[in-house]
Every structure is written in structure tokens, then in C-alpha cells.
Enzyme design. Structure first.
Site, mmCIF file in Angstrom:
data_model
loop_
_atom_site.group_PDB
_atom_site.id
_atom_site.type_symbol
_atom_site.label_atom_id
_atom_site.label_comp_id
_atom_site.label_asym_id
_atom_site.label_seq_id
_atom_site.Cartn_x
_atom_site.Cartn_y
_atom_site.Cartn_z
ATOM 1 N N CYS A 95 -3.796 2.464 -2.105
ATOM 2 C CA CYS A 95 -4.416 3.092 -3.280
ATOM 3 C C CYS A 95 -3.804 4.465 -3.506
ATOM 4 C CB CYS A 95 -5.910 3.255 -3.048
ATOM 5 S SG CYS A 95 -6.814 1.733 -3.106
ATOM 6 N N ASP A 96 -2.514 4.571 -3.463
ATOM 7 C CA ASP A 96 -1.864 5.857 -3.688
ATOM 8 C C ASP A 96 -0.788 5.640 -4.732
ATOM 9 O OD1 ASP A 96 -0.194 8.248 -3.456
ATOM 10 O OD2 ASP A 96 -1.317 8.638 -1.620
#
Lengths: 376, 376
Positions: B324-325
């Protein structure tokens, strides 16, 4: 910097670079979010700092949790939160990981495309799904790419598929960009969310939730707006776009929850010059990009650095880490002012490092241990 | 890709992303370096891949070792090499780490400034030191910054101080930049080294060693010159600048020693599009920048990626990791051609990943385990 951190460092004198994180600050931050948006549920973004003590405190305070993987879901459960307080917020999931999360009780999943909906329908029947939409991230210091989310125009099709496959088409999510300094950044995305609600209603499907993501900043060198200002601006935007039929809402603070709770203690390893013609000083610390300070990439995040000699005159310095890697330079394009009197062996404190540091550390590049962490 | 790696993956079917490294390739690479530069000692750059099996093999083959820290020194000693085969090649060292290295028997240290010489003189008396000089790195795919080394004009003062403080002023080092494709890149730096030898001789101090660093490439997508071509070019440059009084020489291959020995097995987690108007496919793998593929930063290193469907027609894809980056995107500026038929769940092989992968992995960002590694 808090008195508790100062006292811990003075008493314990830990060897090597380390993060010290003060839970009292995390508690204050949680309370500030809960007060600023009283009708919004807080899902802490675990990836920012998954220290068990942080998860346990937030579980006790009543927080919910935004997770990126089965590993994070297990960490949250181990901290005492029940599965109904967990969102599996990663739009990129293996089908077997979705199945495992479902087995653990998780019923809330993020999607941004039809294939992901199909996976969830197969192995997590009846779950709630929300569709993430793209958002331009203007105003954010750590802007998001197009990696997560679909164009708003595509979202109704994704949600309708979920509905058709027996899932609960629950709502819409977006993220305005990390370290977002513009309190009005949520307005446009909430407008898109409201349009999707209307479009879905026309298709006979009632959405109920808007996940407004993270983006809440931590104070580094520049001032940032207070949490209450974000709360006010978001409430205005919600009312503007949804009128008096406000949806359920979620926020996912990560940096805003733990960033200012932590301080990294580091040491000056070397101070040198590259040539007689170039007065720039190079200050090398015992921590760099590969052991916790990855967010200095492209010099995006500029941490406050305190030294024992900050009353002395300052001079521009390049700051670099200790590894034999040429990219391990923290601030060079915009050199950093440090005291001329700074000496090899001095301890420095790198503030506002509670988020995105310990977990960004490598396993041990160059033979240096991963960043140590003390939660007090 | 080797038969042994193919067979290992087929037989073991490891779960999750992993690196498989074939020691036979490392052996071949060592032999090629030893043959191409028969009068040069090889110091393997441990940071590229410090797997104990790699260190043990190289120790048996007679290699020496370039180390960045006390941790790496201990790993090399544990692999069976004696301390006289170790260089502490990091120019940035804590005085207590120098002392510890000295205690372990290490007597060869890198410096690039006077303060570092003073530390070594205090705690590692009589040791050999070499001074690293800056070099422009033109032609390298992973260019070096000014982080290491001093201007050549400053080196004689640094080395003279070493001599005055009772150390053995041993020589000069430089690094032409990692993944250096120009076999003539060593010429200019060897010219600078020879000038420093002459200058020091005038001061009555006889230097004896030139450390020519690393930079030897691994084949990714583009062809690279053979090791023998580097050997020939370097020998020509040495003769040109030093005549028939050739110095002792050292090279420090890291990537060139292990890069092509490893293959990462990964899995396609998701394939999606962002909107109906944008035909770009997004292919998400279960490994990205934070779990081993950090060298895709700025899309610097472009790995060969093999899929089970490479005979099918291809289409440009953005490739991203599973976290989730938003920065965890591998190839976007220059999209990557992958088969149209590629499907979720397919295994892909990322070749030439033996160097700078396992150690660049985070400790577990987003709750995903660090990159697993099998050395066969």
C-alpha cells in the site's frame, strides 16, 4: 520531543541508532482525531508503525485498523482488536490471502477493479467491499501515483459487479496524498464520491460508506494545520456534496497518528570536506536511507534535527548515512543548516520519526542492524 | 537462469517470493575475474550479497573481502577467511568500530579525509590505509554521488597525515560507478592515481597499491562487455599511467560476482486497468521496491522478467509491487512489454537478481516478510 523520551534516552543510553516512541502522544493524537470528526470511525493505518504496543493502545482506545496484508491482520488481532474492526485496505491481494483474512473474520475489503471483486466473491462471500477511486493528490508532500484506484467513471461498474456477485457494495474510498497540507483537499474527492453514490442509487444499489483515507500530516519543519481544521473542512465538504444525507465515514490516519510520537537518536560518525575549494561540509550519521530514513528519498520529508550545539552559528551541510551506498544521502540538493561546532561523536535527535521509519528499515544492508525501536 | 535453479523451483515449489542463487555461477564469475586480471587481488564486495554460503565459497576459492561494517567483518571471519584477507572499505566508520575491527585482526582501512585518518591512528596503530578519491562515474547506470572520496588534489595531504601518524600510507582507491558499461572508465581515474603516487614519492612516501573498486556489470536486458574486456582495458590503462612499475592492485566486484547467479520467483497478484480510456495494463507482483527490488528506483536497473507465456503477443504494462505504498511501482515511465495472455496467479522469474536484493529488503513493510533466499 517529550520529557518522557528525553528521560528514557538519558537513563538508558541505548547503543546505536534507535527510535523512541511515546505512547502518550499517540493517545493524544487518537483523541484529537476522534474529537475533530466525531461521527467518523478511525482506522489506524497499521503500516505506518505496527509496533505491538501501539496497536494494543489503539485497540484499547476503540480504534479500528486499516491493514495491508494477512501479517498486519494477525498483528491487530494479537493486539486484542476483534476482526469486525479491521479493514483489508490493500487493493492488491492474493486470493489465498483474502481467503485467510475471511477465515480470520475480516469482512471489509478494498477493491479498484473487477478482477479483485471476483476474487473476493469467490472466497469471502457476502463481505462488504468499497471501491477506491483515483484522486489527484495536489497539495501532498508525498504525492500518490496512479497505483491505487480506478477512474471515478469506472467505479459504478466495479461496485455493480460486487452487488451482482453477492457482495455488499458498501462504498467508495480515496486518498488525497500523504502529508497533505491543504485542508480543502478532500472537497473534490468527496464530490466524486457523491456522484458515484447517485449513480449507484439510479442502478438501485444504495451505497452507505465513504472512506476518506489518510493524508493527515505530521509537523516536520513547516507548520501544518491542526486536526480540528481538517475536521471542519471535511465536514463542510461532506455537507456540501451529500446534503443532509451524510454517509458513514472512515478515516485512515497513519503518519498523523504516530509521526510526532517518535524521535530517532543518532550519532555523528564523520564530518569532512571534499576539497579545499568546496566549503560544503559533509556530515555522516549512523542512520540513513536504508535503516529508517527512506522518506528522505528525493528529499521529500525534511525532518527536524536537533543537536547539542544548536545555539551556535550554523553552516550548510550535506547529510548522509553510514552505508557504502552512494544513494544513501539524506539532504544534498537543499543542504541542511547545522552548527559549525558540531563534532564527531555528537548525538543528534531526528524528530517526528514515529511513522514510516522502523518498517522501512532494511534487514541489515551493509551489515548494520535494522533500526531498533523502544515504545514507552 | 540455470538448470539447477529451474530444477530447484520445480521440485521445492517455495511459497511466496524468493531468491534462488546458484553457487556454480558465483564460482564461474570468480574464476573469470581471477583470469582476466591475474595480478590483481579480488576483494568481493560483501554488501552485494552476504549469504553465508556465498562467503564460504569465495573464502575457499581464495577471494579477499571488501567490508562495510563490523557486522560484515564478523560474517567473513565466520565463513572461514582470515583477517588479513579483509579490507574495511567504508570511509565512514565509528572509532569504536575501527577499534573492534583492529581487535579482530583487520589491518586495511579506507579513508577520504584527515579526521578518519586520526581515528585509525588512535585505535588501529600501524595499519595500512588507502585514500579514496572522487571519480566522475560517467557511463555507469547506477552513478555514484560525491559521497565517498576526496578531490585528488587533497589525497596527498590525507596520506601524508597517515604517514606522519605512524600508519602505512598504502595507496589510492576509486570507484568508477556501479554497472559500468564503459571498459575504458578506469583510464582517467588510474591517471589521477598515478599522479598521487608521483606526488607522494616527491614527499618521500612510496605508495604501493591501487584499489580499482567495483563497477563490473551484470547482464540485465542490454548486453555488457565480457570480464576479459575489462581486464584488457584496465591492464592497458595501468601500463599507460604507471609504465613498467605497476602497483599492487585490488578490485572489488559485487554485482559482477553474484548478480547473474540469482533469480527471483514471483507471482502475478493482479492485472487491471485504471480507466476505459487508458489501455495501459497494471501488473502487480508479490514483490516490489520494499522487498528486494529497490534498484528499480528511478527505473535505474531494468531486470529481465520471464513469464510462462513469452511466446504470446505482448503489450506495454506498468509493473508494481504489492504494498500500500504509492512509490512501490517498478516500471512506469518506460512501461514493460509483457504477454497479453499473462494471468493472475502466473509465476514470473526476475533474472539477474543475485546482487542488491535480499539485503535491500525491508524488515517487513506492510506485514510482508523479508525476501526469502535459497542458496544452492
Amino acid at each position: 520531543m517529550t520529557d518522557r523520551i528525553r528521560e528514557f534516552l538519558a537513563a538508558r543510553r541505548p547503543e546505536g541508532p534507535c527510535l523512541v516512541l511515546d505512547l502518550d502522544v499517540v493517545r493524544d493524537n487518537y483523541t484529537a482525531f476522534a474529537r475533530a470528526l466525531p461521527d467518523t470511525r478511525v482506522f489506524y493505518a497499521v503500516k505506518a508503525n505496527p509496533a505491538p504496543e501501539v496497536l494494543k493502545l489503539l485497540a484499547e482506545l476503540g480504534s479500528c485498523f486499516d491493514t495491508a496484508s494477512v501479517g498486519e491482520i494477525e498483528a491487530v488481532l494479537a493486539a486484542g482488536a476483534s476482526a469486525d474492526r479491521i479493514s483489508y485496505g490493500n487493493t492488491i491481494k492474493k486470493e489465498r490471502d483474502i481467503a485467510r483474512a475471511y477465515e480470520l473474520g475480516v469482512r471489509l475489503f478494498a477493491v479498484d477493479c473487477e478482477p479483485e471483486v471476483e476474487k473476493i466473491a469467490r472466497v469471502a462471500p457476502g463481505s462488504k467491499v468499497f471501491c477506491r477511486i483515483l484522486c489527484d493528490g495536489a497539495g501532498a508532500e508525498w504525492p500518490l501515483s496512479k497505483k491505487f484506484g480506478c477512474a471515478p467513471a469506472m467505479a459504478p461498474r466495479v461496485l455493480e459487479l460486487a452487488h451482482r456477485l453477492g457482495l455488499h457494495a458498501y462504498g467508495v474510498s480515496f486518498h488525497v496524498g500523504s502529508q497533505q497540507n491543504n485542508v480543502d483537499a478532500w472537497d473534490q474527492a468527496l464530490g466524486s464520491a457523491a456522484s458515484i453514490f447517485r449513480e449507484m442509487a439510479e442502478r438501485g444499489i444504495a451505497l452507505s460508506m465513504v472512506n476518506m483515507g489518510g493524508g493527515f500530516p505530521t509537523k516536520y519543519l513547516k507548520r501544518v494545520p491542526k486536526v480540528q481544521s481538517y475536521g471542519n473542512a471535511i465536514f463542510r465538504a461532506l455537507s456540501k456534496h451529500f446534503g443532509n444525507r451524510l454517509p458513514e465515514t472512515i478515516i485512515e490516519p497513519g503518519r498523523g497518528m504516530v509521526g510526532n510520537a517518535g524521535v530517532i537518536k543518532a550519532e555523528v560518525v564523520l564530518i569532512s570536506q571534499k576539497s579545499d575549494d568546496d566549503p560544503t561540509r559533509w556530515v555522516y550519521l549512523d542512520i540513513g536511507k536504508f535503516h529508517g530514513l527512506a522518506e528522505t528519498m528525493d528529499e521529500a520529508i525534511r525532518y527536524p534535527i536537533k543537536t547539542p550545539r544548536d545555539r551556535d552559528a550554523k553552516t550548510p551541510c550535506v547529510i548522509a548515512g553510514p552505508t557504502c551506498d552512494s544513494v544513501d544521502v539524506l539532504y544534498e540538493k537543499a543542504p541542511y543548516e547545522l552548527p559549525i561546532s558540531l563534532a564527531i561523536g555528537d548525538e543528534v535527535l531526528i524528530e517526528a520519526t514515529g511513522a514510516y521509519t522502523t518498517m522501512y528499515s532494511t534487514v541489515g544492508f551493509n551489515g548494520f542492524a535494522p533500526l531498533a525501536s523502544y515504545v514507552i
